[in-house]
Write an enzyme that holds these catalytic residues in place. Structure first.
Site, PDB file in Angstrom:
ATOM      1  N   HIS A 130       7.319  -7.540  -3.977  1.00 10.68           N
ATOM      2  CA  HIS A 130       5.995  -7.944  -4.457  1.00 10.68           C
ATOM      3  C   HIS A 130       6.091  -9.265  -5.232  1.00 10.68           C
ATOM      4  CE1 HIS A 130       3.657  -4.337  -3.468  1.00 10.68           C
ATOM      5  NE2 HIS A 130       4.814  -3.713  -3.603  1.00 10.68           N
ATOM      6  N   ASP A 139     -20.723 -12.209 -19.973  1.00  8.98           N
ATOM      7  CA  ASP A 139     -21.058 -12.093 -18.553  1.00  8.98           C
ATOM      8  C   ASP A 139     -22.552 -12.296 -18.315  1.00  8.98           C
ATOM      9  OD1 ASP A 139     -18.433 -11.410 -18.536  1.00  8.98           O
ATOM     10  OD2 ASP A 139     -18.774  -9.260 -18.305  1.00  8.98           O
ATOM     11  N   GLU A 145       3.752 -10.998  -6.298  1.00 11.88           N
ATOM     12  CA  GLU A 145       2.611 -11.192  -7.209  1.00 11.88           C
ATOM     13  C   GLU A 145       2.849 -10.647  -8.606  1.00 11.88           C
ATOM     14  OE1 GLU A 145       2.727  -9.526  -4.481  1.00 11.88           O
ATOM     15  OE2 GLU A 145       1.876  -7.531  -4.631  1.00 11.88           O
ATOM     16  N   GLY A 188       0.829  -1.201   0.000  1.00 12.01           N
ATOM     17  CA  GLY A 188       0.000   0.000   0.000  1.00 12.01           C
ATOM     18  C   GLY A 188       0.857   1.240   0.000  1.00 12.01           C
ATOM     19  N   CYS A 195       5.348  -6.075   1.442  1.00 11.08           N
ATOM     20  CA  CYS A 195       5.726  -4.662   1.356  1.00 11.08           C
ATOM     21  C   CYS A 195       5.133  -3.878   2.535  1.00 11.08           C
ATOM     22  CB  CYS A 195       5.307  -4.101   0.000  1.00 11.08           C
ATOM     23  SG  CYS A 195       6.114  -2.544  -0.361  1.00 11.08           S
ATOM     24  N   TYR A 196       4.159  -3.015   2.304  1.00  7.86           N
ATOM     25  CA  TYR A 196       3.563  -2.315   3.447  1.00  7.86           C
ATOM     26  C   TYR A 196       3.015  -3.323   4.446  1.00  7.86           C
ATOM     27  CZ  TYR A 196       0.784   0.764   6.376  1.00  7.86           C
ATOM     28  OH  TYR A 196       0.277   1.426   7.455  1.00  7.86           O
ATOM     29  N   LYS A 213     -12.736 -12.267 -15.437  1.00  6.19           N
ATOM     30  CA  LYS A 213     -13.300 -12.570 -16.765  1.00  6.19           C
ATOM     31  C   LYS A 213     -12.985 -13.994 -17.240  1.00  6.19           C
ATOM     32  CE  LYS A 213     -15.294 -10.736 -20.478  1.00  6.19           C
ATOM     33  NZ  LYS A 213     -16.470  -9.865 -20.430  1.00  6.19           N
ATOM     34  N   GLY A 243     -26.349 -10.821 -24.315  1.00  7.19           N
ATOM     35  CA  GLY A 243     -25.740 -11.778 -25.235  1.00  7.19           C
ATOM     36  C   GLY A 243     -24.229 -11.798 -25.088  1.00  7.19           C
TER      37      GLY A 243
END
Ligand code: XMP
Length: 520
Positions: A177, A234, A179, A59, A86-87, A376, A231
């Site tokens: 990080h 989602d 990730e 953060g 990190c933070y 998604k 259509g």
């Protein structure tokens, strides 16, 4: 909060730009997780959530800031494995009695190299096979004294405590990080952490489907639900899932606003009414929408009109089905995260997306959003799990306001007809060249300019159009697709030969930012 049928991991978000990526890495490991902003997380929340492990995100704050974000102190007494990033590392040290120091020349941004120290750590299995590991740092402050019980397991030139752990409590804290893509071995660290925390990788689409169905039934009871079906992937997946849960209590409303692509209405109606046999209202409201859009050229005005008319049409049908109490939407996880952003501050409205927010409040309906925990690609996986045909599951996104935002300037039926034809040729070209699944989204925009051309010795004075094709992960950023010149040339020729009304074709090579994907 939903009933729990799988292991859960809680990510406490301190506002890092990349917190979503932590969730991605975990989902890739079939681990169920939720991100919650630190403001919403207290001891009771954690107990109710019942996580098997907790991750504290990075953060932008400094523990020295007034009202600096904190984790609930009780978290550290719950016996849960914790990973601070990190933070998240700094706040852990700060709250557990260590010391954090201000940057003063030791800030690190970007690539750094960590070397191992002392014993090997189980969450670092697979690390340091070449002696050092590349990681991605982005910190101003750093830890200068460890909290009691912690030892150092890796250091970088500017972060002597790059990797730390208190093995007796299963607390891990890293300054970098793991990730992000630029920490190439980062995913392995998450994998080892969740293994150590006892996750079994039970977050599968089969499990999700079962749980979502149970949740929908519990939420809706015997009430009626209407679902705005466009259509697109989602709303199609949401509709099929809800239909599986509550059958004929669901009515789908497919609004034909006259701004659809060639063949689209028939395709959707055939699929859902004839194939799935769902109650479906095909609301043919072309006159209403095109009438109100007549003469409008301002993009926001167009969007607002379309948004308002959608509400009117849904409202009419919520009543016509005998009083629906719920509106189903295909809201995805990234939309949810954005709407609870850390800063909470007002961000600039770039475009008013008509289907995000506003709608149900105005209609007095409650929301059913069975996809709000999915990314998604997970929605696509769920669609496959539910047996939706590949041609639906793999569809490019199509915006709610439809062709209106691909027709800059005043919208006319003539321009819409031309646009539909050009778009059909373009997409046909893309499919013929085997590129459809390699592109995130592709479409044609018809431009509000006419240009002079020559065809068969005669002068033409017709519209110009722009082809757009982008690659993106989430629509937030995008880059243009690098078609070959041959492909572009062939496509331009086909469009000009086959579509009356267009005599010039351009290719839009703007990335997002600074452009947006759609033209309006
Ligand atoms: P932009 O143009 O903002 O678009 O870069 C990002 C993605 O969102 C889609 N889009 C919309 N989708 N309602 C939608 O459902 C909308 O109002 C809307 N506006 C843009 C766009 O097609 C792209 O995929």
């Amino acid at each position: 909060m939903s009933t729990q049928i799988h292991d859960r991991l809680l990510i406490i978000d301190f506002g890092s730009q990349v917190t979503q990526l932590i969730a991605r890495r975990l989902r890739e490991l079939s681990v169920y997780c939720e991100i919650h902003p630190f403001q919403n997380v207290d001891e009771t929340f954690i107990k109710n959530f019942a996580p098997k492990a907790v991750i504290l995100s990075g953060g932008p704050a400094s523990v020295f800031d007034e009202n600096a974000p904190r984790a609930p102190q009780a978290l550290f007494e719950m016996g849960l494995p914790i990973l601070g990033i990190c933070y998240g590392q700094q706040v852990m040290m700060h709250q557990l009695g260590g010391t954090v120091e201000r940057g003063h020349g030791t800030a690190e941004f970007g690539r750094a190299f960590v070397t191992p120290k002392d014993d090997k750590l189980s969450i670092l299995d697979g690390w340091f096979s070449e002696g050092i590991e590349q990681v991605w740092m982005s910190h101003g402050d750093h830890v200068s004294k460890l909290a009691e019980g912690f030892d150092v397991y890796g250091t970088s030139p500017n972060a002597p405590f790059a990797i730390t752990a208190d093995l007796s409590r299963n607390f891990f804290a890293v300054q970098f990080h793991p990730e992000v893509h630029h920490t190439p071995n980062g995913a392995k660290l998450y994998e080892n952490f969740v293994k150590l925390a006892g996750f079994t990788g039970d977050w599968t689409m089969g499990a999700y489907r079962e749980q979502a169905i149970a949740d929908i039934r519990a939420q809706v009871g015997d009430a009626k639900v209407i679902c705005g079906l466009s259509g697109g992937v989602d709303s199609s997946v949401a509709a099929v899932l809800i239909y599986e849960a509550i059958g004929e209590q669901l009515t789908c409303v497919f609004v034909d606003h006259g701004l659809l692509r060639e063949g689209e209405a028939e395709e959707v109606v055939t699929m859902f009414r004839d194939h799935y046999k769902m109650p479906l209202i095909h609301a043919e409201e072309q006159e209403l929408f095109l009438g109100e859009l007549d003469g409008q050229s301002d993009p926001e005005a167009k969007r607002k009109i379309i948004g308002r008319l959608f509400i009117e049409v849904f409202d009419k049908h919520a009543k016509s089905v005998g009083g629906a109490k719920f509106l189903a939407q295909g809201t995805l996880y990234p939309d949810v995260i954005e709407s609870v952003s850390f800063s909470g501050g007002p961000s600039v409205t770039i475009k008013s997306h008509h289907n995000v927010g506003g709608l149900p409040e105005k209609m007095g309906l409650k929301l059913v959003e069975p996809l709000r925990e999915l990314f998604k690609d997970e929605v696509r996986a769920l669609g496959r799990e539910l047996g939706l045909p590949a041609s639906f599951v793999g569809r490019h996104p199509f915006p709610g306001p439809g062709l209106a935002i691909r027709c800059p300037g005043k919208i006319t039926r003539e321009k819409l007809d031309i646009l539909r034809k050009a778009d059909a040729v373009y997409i046909d070209q893309i499919r013929k060249h085997g590129l459809y699944d390699k592109i995130w989204q592709a479409f044609v925009a018809i431009l509000p300019v006419r240009t002079v051309g020559v065809m068969g010795d005669a002068r033409t004075y017709d519209y110009a159009c722009a082809l757009r094709a982008v690659n993106s992960v989430d629509g937030m950023t995008a880059d243009y697709y690098p078609f070959t010149h041959e492909f572009l040339g062939e496509t331009a020729t086909r469009i000009i030969n086959e579509v009356e009304g267009i005599n010039r074709v351009t290719y839009d090579i703007t990335s997002k930012p600074p452009g947006t994907i759609e033209w309006e």
